[in-house]
Scaffold this motif. Sequence first.
Motif, PDB file in Angstrom:
ATOM      1  N   SER A 112       0.752  -1.406  -0.241  1.00 46.07           N
ATOM      2  CA  SER A 112       0.127  -0.401   0.066  1.00 46.07           C
ATOM      3  C   SER A 112       1.158   0.993  -0.138  1.00 46.07           C
ATOM      4  O   SER A 112       0.582   1.781  -0.963  1.00 46.07           O
ATOM      5  CB  SER A 112      -0.688  -0.116   1.104  1.00 46.07           C
ATOM      6  N   ALA A 113       1.976   1.580   1.168  1.00 47.87           N
ATOM      7  CA  ALA A 113       3.086   2.860   0.838  1.00 47.87           C
ATOM      8  C   ALA A 113       3.457   2.434  -0.318  1.00 47.87           C
ATOM      9  O   ALA A 113       3.494   4.205  -0.463  1.00 47.87           O
ATOM     10  CB  ALA A 113       3.547   1.973   1.895  1.00 47.87           C
ATOM     11  N   MET A 114       4.176   1.134  -0.996  1.00 49.09           N
ATOM     12  CA  MET A 114       4.903   2.158  -2.145  1.00 49.09           C
ATOM     13  C   MET A 114       3.400   2.428  -2.958  1.00 49.09           C
ATOM     14  O   MET A 114       4.199   3.350  -4.110  1.00 49.09           O
ATOM     15  CB  MET A 114       5.560   0.158  -3.058  1.00 49.09           C
ATOM     16  N   SER A 115       2.622   1.985  -2.963  1.00 48.82           N
ATOM     17  CA  SER A 115       1.614   2.409  -4.411  1.00 48.82           C
ATOM     18  C   SER A 115       1.034   3.359  -4.002  1.00 48.82           C
ATOM     19  O   SER A 115       1.186   4.411  -5.148  1.00 48.82           O
ATOM     20  CB  SER A 115       0.205   1.356  -4.435  1.00 48.82           C
ATOM     21  N   LYS A 116       0.418   3.415  -2.823  1.00 51.21           N
ATOM     22  CA  LYS A 116       0.165   4.938  -2.500  1.00 51.21           C
ATOM     23  C   LYS A 116       1.346   6.835  -3.114  1.00 51.21           C
ATOM     24  O   LYS A 116       0.718   7.588  -3.497  1.00 51.21           O
ATOM     25  CB  LYS A 116      -0.211   5.703  -1.454  1.00 51.21           C
ATOM     26  N   ALA A 117       2.843   5.815  -2.653  1.00 56.46           N
ATOM     27  CA  ALA A 117       3.558   7.355  -2.993  1.00 56.46           C
ATOM     28  C   ALA A 117       3.815   6.655  -4.552  1.00 56.46           C
ATOM     29  O   ALA A 117       4.583   7.730  -5.319  1.00 56.46           O
ATOM     30  CB  ALA A 117       4.643   6.205  -2.339  1.00 56.46           C
ATOM     31  N   GLY A 118       3.504   5.976  -5.043  1.00 52.07           N
ATOM     32  CA  GLY A 118       3.652   5.966  -6.791  1.00 52.07           C
ATOM     33  C   GLY A 118       2.317   7.357  -7.277  1.00 52.07           C
ATOM     34  O   GLY A 118       3.166   8.043  -8.180  1.00 52.07           O
ATOM     35  N   LEU A 119       1.820   7.213  -6.692  1.00 53.13           N
ATOM     36  CA  LEU A 119      -0.381   8.230  -7.081  1.00 53.13           C
ATOM     37  C   LEU A 119       0.172   9.655  -6.332  1.00 53.13           C
ATOM     38  O   LEU A 119       0.022  10.316  -7.530  1.00 53.13           O
ATOM     39  CB  LEU A 119      -1.494   7.444  -6.107  1.00 53.13           C
ATOM     40  N   ASN A 120       1.298   9.172  -5.796  1.00 52.44           N
ATOM     41  CA  ASN A 120       1.790  10.752  -5.039  1.00 52.44           C
ATOM     42  C   ASN A 120       2.345  11.209  -6.188  1.00 52.44           C
ATOM     43  O   ASN A 120       2.516  11.989  -6.638  1.00 52.44           O
ATOM     44  CB  ASN A 120       2.723  10.868  -3.626  1.00 52.44           C
ATOM     45  N   ALA A 121       3.546  10.053  -7.080  1.00 55.55           N
ATOM     46  CA  ALA A 121       4.154  10.210  -7.757  1.00 55.55           C
ATOM     47  C   ALA A 121       3.917  10.945  -8.887  1.00 55.55           C
ATOM     48  O   ALA A 121       3.684  12.291 -10.261  1.00 55.55           O
ATOM     49  CB  ALA A 121       5.427   9.529  -8.258  1.00 55.55           C
ATOM     50  N   MET A 122       2.913  10.457  -9.477  1.00 53.59           N
ATOM     51  CA  MET A 122       1.764  11.041 -10.584  1.00 53.59           C
ATOM     52  C   MET A 122       1.161  12.087  -9.904  1.00 53.59           C
ATOM     53  O   MET A 122       0.120  12.810 -11.519  1.00 53.59           O
ATOM     54  CB  MET A 122       0.831   9.148 -10.868  1.00 53.59           C
ATOM     55  N   THR A 123       0.226  12.942  -9.375  1.00 53.32           N
ATOM     56  CA  THR A 123       0.163  14.192  -8.917  1.00 53.32           C
ATOM     57  C   THR A 123       0.821  15.113  -8.884  1.00 53.32           C
ATOM     58  O   THR A 123       0.705  15.911 -10.075  1.00 53.32           O
ATOM     59  CB  THR A 123      -0.427  13.671  -7.514  1.00 53.32           C
ATOM     60  N   GLN A 124       1.524  14.596  -8.789  1.00 53.47           N
ATOM     61  CA  GLN A 124       2.825  15.907  -8.973  1.00 53.47           C
ATOM     62  C   GLN A 124       3.402  15.954 -10.547  1.00 53.47           C
ATOM     63  O   GLN A 124       3.736  17.157 -10.970  1.00 53.47           O
ATOM     64  CB  GLN A 124       4.068  15.419  -8.112  1.00 53.47           C
ATOM     65  N   SER A 125       3.709  14.833 -10.852  1.00 52.80           N
ATOM     66  CA  SER A 125       4.341  14.821 -12.486  1.00 52.80           C
ATOM     67  C   SER A 125       2.877  14.957 -13.163  1.00 52.80           C
ATOM     68  O   SER A 125       2.915  15.979 -14.464  1.00 52.80           O
ATOM     69  CB  SER A 125       4.496  13.463 -12.607  1.00 52.80           C
TER      70      SER A 125
END
Length: 298
Positions: free
Chosen positions: A165-178
């Motif tokens: 979960s932590a890895m996946s949500k961190a990835g979505l945070n990167a998607m948000t910023q990108s």
Amino acid sequence: MDISRLMFREGLMEGERILVTGGGTGLGKEMADAFLKLGAEVHICGRRQSKLDEAARELGERHGGKIVGHACDIRDPDAIHDMVDAIWDHGALTGVVNNAAGNFISRTEDLSVNGFNAISDIVFRGSFYVTLDVGKRLIEEGRKASFLSILTTWIWNGGPFVVPSAMSKAGLNAMTQSLAVEWGRYGLRFNAIAPGLFPTDGMSARLSPGGGGGNSHDDMNPMGRHGEMHEIANLAVFLMGPGAAWVNGQTIAIDGGGFQAHGGTFYAALKDMGDEQWEAMRAMIKGTNAKDKAERST
Ligand code: HXC
């Protein structure tokens, strides 16, 4: 949710058409409740048609307006495409809330590849598939829209015992910023909410089975409690609403200061659990998973 505690005026979201993934239950349903009350047309999707029907009926009766449930497993890009086609037949979306999630506590050494995929396929891949499918249409048609992802504070410091979960949500945070940057020029904006504990049935059964485990640290929170549903709904409305159109690329925590106080993780609560306790937790979680699976239409 105590709907009277919404901070916004009636009609604020008229003309908006918002898809909330995982909107039949939990936090997704609470946000759908608020959007509908404020005049948006709301689409909710999930894997269990019965839960979607129940939510659509309940919220529709409460507020009137239009709310539609779509049985769709966001792990399947074709199913997403068909759902978004069906929505688009009646008009474009103006907003998407990437809320659907899967999670359970586990020692990472006890996870199988399937266990990792069960979570990352929903959270990491599924949310991206939804964003991509909707985003392409909006870009093609030159329409503005807002995307909101529901993350956790673990994106900043990791999530021991909830690593997929932590890895996946961190990835979505990167998607948000990108994408805030890359797709900003199309009038598409991307923000995220990082909630602390807002106990829901789905979450409590998997993060705090039997009442132990992860939910048990309300007393560690600076404000001595967990979140109340109207609080996250108010933030979601603010970010999705028309007056926040220049807020882009932000992830906002709503956790009573828990992240600053104790890092917001379940480490302290779970680090001393032994094999037997983990086995008992796993059995309870798997019981919940099996029950939910039996209700699924896809
Ligand atoms: C170890 C487990 C397990 C457990 C499942 N698995 N539970 N492994 N410990 N407790 C393994 C299974 O053995 C299997 O691997 C694999 O995971 C897939 O299991 P299925 O039951 O077939 O998965 P599926 O039906 O796809 O269900 C997905 C799910 C489930 C993620 C496992 O929990 C789910 O549908 N959850 C949706 C709702 C939810 O989780 N809500 C909570 C969100 S809270 P093998 O190898 O045996 O085949 C949240 C953030 C909270 O996201 C933030 C708080 C601050």
